[in-house]
Design a protein around this motif. Structure first.
Motif, PDB file in Angstrom:
ATOM      1  N   GLY A  41       2.747 107.106  43.578  1.00  0.00           N
ATOM      2  CA  GLY A  41       1.409 107.512  43.156  1.00  0.00           C
ATOM      3  C   GLY A  41       0.802 106.595  42.110  1.00  0.00           C
ATOM      4  N   GLY A  42       1.633 105.769  41.459  1.00  0.00           N
ATOM      5  CA  GLY A  42       1.121 104.882  40.421  1.00  0.00           C
ATOM      6  C   GLY A  42       0.092 103.894  40.926  1.00  0.00           C
ATOM      7  N   GLY A  43       0.213 103.487  42.187  1.00  0.00           N
ATOM      8  CA  GLY A  43      -0.742 102.529  42.745  1.00  0.00           C
ATOM      9  C   GLY A  43      -2.156 103.077  42.765  1.00  0.00           C
ATOM     10  N   SER A  44      -2.307 104.336  43.154  1.00  0.00           N
ATOM     11  CA  SER A  44      -3.648 104.923  43.216  1.00  0.00           C
ATOM     12  C   SER A  44      -4.234 105.099  41.822  1.00  0.00           C
ATOM     13  CB  SER A  44      -3.606 106.268  43.953  1.00  0.00           C
ATOM     14  OG  SER A  44      -2.781 107.190  43.272  1.00  0.00           O
ATOM     15  N   ALA A  84       6.916  96.729  46.304  1.00  0.00           N
ATOM     16  CA  ALA A  84       8.291  96.215  46.273  1.00  0.00           C
ATOM     17  C   ALA A  84       8.966  96.522  44.936  1.00  0.00           C
ATOM     18  CB  ALA A  84       8.299  94.712  46.541  1.00  0.00           C
ATOM     19  N   VAL A  85       8.231  96.378  43.844  1.00  0.00           N
ATOM     20  CA  VAL A  85       8.792  96.666  42.521  1.00  0.00           C
ATOM     21  C   VAL A  85       9.141  98.151  42.405  1.00  0.00           C
ATOM     22  CG1 VAL A  85       8.229  96.829  40.063  1.00  0.00           C
ATOM     23  CG2 VAL A  85       7.699  94.745  41.324  1.00  0.00           C
ATOM     24  N   ARG A  86       8.260  98.994  42.870  1.00  0.00           N
ATOM     25  CA  ARG A  86       8.507 100.432  42.768  1.00  0.00           C
ATOM     26  C   ARG A  86       9.630 100.869  43.708  1.00  0.00           C
ATOM     27  NH1 ARG A  86       4.738 103.408  39.941  1.00  0.00           N
ATOM     28  NH2 ARG A  86       3.342 102.007  38.815  1.00  0.00           N
ATOM     29  N   TRP A  87       9.699 100.270  44.882  1.00  0.00           N
ATOM     30  CA  TRP A  87      10.793 100.598  45.782  1.00  0.00           C
ATOM     31  C   TRP A  87      12.127 100.151  45.181  1.00  0.00           C
ATOM     32  CZ3 TRP A  87      12.241 103.680  49.396  1.00  0.00           C
ATOM     33  CH2 TRP A  87      13.405 103.404  50.126  1.00  0.00           C
ATOM     34  N   LYS A  88      12.150  98.981  44.546  1.00  0.00           N
ATOM     35  CA  LYS A  88      13.373  98.504  43.918  1.00  0.00           C
ATOM     36  C   LYS A  88      13.805  99.436  42.801  1.00  0.00           C
ATOM     37  CE  LYS A  88      15.529  94.463  41.726  1.00  0.00           C
ATOM     38  NZ  LYS A  88      15.337  93.066  41.276  1.00  0.00           N
ATOM     39  N   LEU A 116       3.021 105.961  52.668  1.00  0.00           N
ATOM     40  CA  LEU A 116       2.407 106.848  51.674  1.00  0.00           C
ATOM     41  C   LEU A 116       1.718 106.040  50.586  1.00  0.00           C
ATOM     42  CD1 LEU A 116       1.936 109.694  50.610  1.00  0.00           C
ATOM     43  CD2 LEU A 116       4.169 109.572  49.474  1.00  0.00           C
ATOM     44  N   PHE A 117       2.357 104.970  50.146  1.00  0.00           N
ATOM     45  CA  PHE A 117       1.794 104.097  49.116  1.00  0.00           C
ATOM     46  C   PHE A 117       0.463 103.512  49.590  1.00  0.00           C
ATOM     47  CE2 PHE A 117       1.376  99.848  47.193  1.00  0.00           C
ATOM     48  CZ  PHE A 117       1.449 100.152  45.854  1.00  0.00           C
ATOM     49  N   ASP A 118       0.444 102.966  50.802  1.00  0.00           N
ATOM     50  CA  ASP A 118      -0.777 102.352  51.330  1.00  0.00           C
ATOM     51  C   ASP A 118      -1.876 103.394  51.548  1.00  0.00           C
ATOM     52  OD1 ASP A 118       0.397  99.871  51.285  1.00  0.00           O
ATOM     53  OD2 ASP A 118       0.918  99.851  53.419  1.00  0.00           O
ATOM     54  N   LEU A 119      -1.486 104.567  52.035  1.00  0.00           N
ATOM     55  CA  LEU A 119      -2.461 105.637  52.255  1.00  0.00           C
ATOM     56  C   LEU A 119      -3.141 106.026  50.952  1.00  0.00           C
ATOM     57  CD1 LEU A 119      -3.773 107.841  54.026  1.00  0.00           C
ATOM     58  CD2 LEU A 119      -1.795 109.285  53.523  1.00  0.00           C
ATOM     59  N   ASN A 120      -2.355 106.139  49.884  1.00  0.00           N
ATOM     60  CA  ASN A 120      -2.902 106.552  48.591  1.00  0.00           C
ATOM     61  C   ASN A 120      -3.894 105.549  48.018  1.00  0.00           C
ATOM     62  OD1 ASN A 120      -1.492 108.959  48.450  1.00  0.00           O
ATOM     63  ND2 ASN A 120       0.236 108.084  47.345  1.00  0.00           N
ATOM     64  N   LEU A 121      -3.845 104.298  48.493  1.00  0.00           N
ATOM     65  CA  LEU A 121      -4.713 103.257  47.947  1.00  0.00           C
ATOM     66  C   LEU A 121      -6.023 103.082  48.712  1.00  0.00           C
ATOM     67  CD1 LEU A 121      -2.155 100.476  46.961  1.00  0.00           C
ATOM     68  CD2 LEU A 121      -3.516 101.917  45.459  1.00  0.00           C
ATOM     69  N   ALA A 133      -0.657  91.203  45.846  1.00  0.00           N
ATOM     70  CA  ALA A 133      -0.254  92.054  44.728  1.00  0.00           C
ATOM     71  C   ALA A 133       0.106  93.471  45.174  1.00  0.00           C
ATOM     72  CB  ALA A 133      -1.356  92.096  43.674  1.00  0.00           C
ATOM     73  N   GLN A 134      -0.610  93.994  46.171  1.00  0.00           N
ATOM     74  CA  GLN A 134      -0.319  95.353  46.623  1.00  0.00           C
ATOM     75  C   GLN A 134       1.094  95.429  47.192  1.00  0.00           C
ATOM     76  OE1 GLN A 134      -3.430  97.394  48.757  1.00  0.00           O
ATOM     77  NE2 GLN A 134      -1.959  98.527  49.997  1.00  0.00           N
ATOM     78  N   ARG A 135       1.450  94.469  48.017  1.00  0.00           N
ATOM     79  CA  ARG A 135       2.796  94.444  48.591  1.00  0.00           C
ATOM     80  C   ARG A 135       3.850  94.288  47.502  1.00  0.00           C
ATOM     81  NH1 ARG A 135       2.909  89.990  52.481  1.00  0.00           N
ATOM     82  NH2 ARG A 135       3.350  88.671  50.691  1.00  0.00           N
TER      83      ARG A 135
END
Length: 204
Positions: free
Chosen positions: A167-170, A193-197, A96-101, A187-189
């Motif tokens: 959603g913060g990434g987008s 990782a920070v948000r998942w943590k 979902l994170f990657d899709l949103n970007l 940086a994307q990865r």
């Protein structure tokens, strides 16, 4: 020429959805038209309305298909990561994170927001689409709770918090702060990782 077979009808419907998505991503809200989609798909406008009845139904079918692809992608990922519920939730979250970007996904989301702001029916459908994504997250969170991998809060609250974090990434991508490539290199990865943590710590 006779009526198309069931298989031909399914292929035709998917082609119409593909061209609808491509048209929205390319042209946005200003130039979106069923006539243009019919031309791209090589069918008549009447054929499109025979399958989808209204423009809103056509857009709805596109969005639901894209949401369900998250679920289908997760099923494919199971072959790599196994059946661990927390791993399944992390895979889904990263998808979902990657899709949103993706640029095309951001353009599509902007189109939906524009339509929802001026059309009450589209606004209601937007809420339904969001609920569909939340439902997928709730299902995965419940599975993790079943094996005591998650112990905090109710599942729906956690699902909404997770989707907000992802959603913060987008938002960063759209703002392109100071014209910089916000997600250069790894940086994307790392951002995921920070948000998942952060989410993981909430579940303790």
């Amino acid at each position: 020429m006779g009526r198309p077979t069931l298989e031909e009808a399914v292929v035709l419907k998917q082609r119409i959805l593909d061209q609808t998505l491509a048209s929205i991503r390319e042209k946005g809200s200003c130039d979106f038209s069923v006539n243009h989609i019919a031309e791209l798909a090589g069918v008549t406008k009447r054929t499109i309305y025979r399958h989808f009845l209204t423009k809103a139904n056509l857009i709805d079918a596109v969005v639901v298909r894209e949401i369900d692809r998250l679920r289908d992608g997760l099923l494919d990922a199971d072959e790599v990561r196994g059946e661990d519920p927390m791993a399944r939730l992390e895979i889904w979250s990263r998808m979902l994170f990657d899709l949103n970007l993706k640029d095309e996904a951001i353009a599509f989301a902007a189109f939906i927001d524009f339509e929802a702001n001026r059309d009450p029916e589209m606004r209601a459908r937007q809420r339904q689409w969001y609920a569909r994504v939340v439902e997928q997250a709730v299902t995965l969170i419940e599975a993790a709770k079943h094996v005591s991998a998650i112990n905090a809060m109710d599942s729906e609250t956690l699902a909404v918090l997770l989707i907000d974090l992802l959603g913060g990434g987008s938002h960063r991508h759209r703002s392109a702060w100071a014209g910089r490539d916000i997600f250069a290199s790894d940086a994307q990865r790392e951002h995921f990782a920070v948000r998942w943590k952060a989410f993981y710590l909430l579940t303790r």
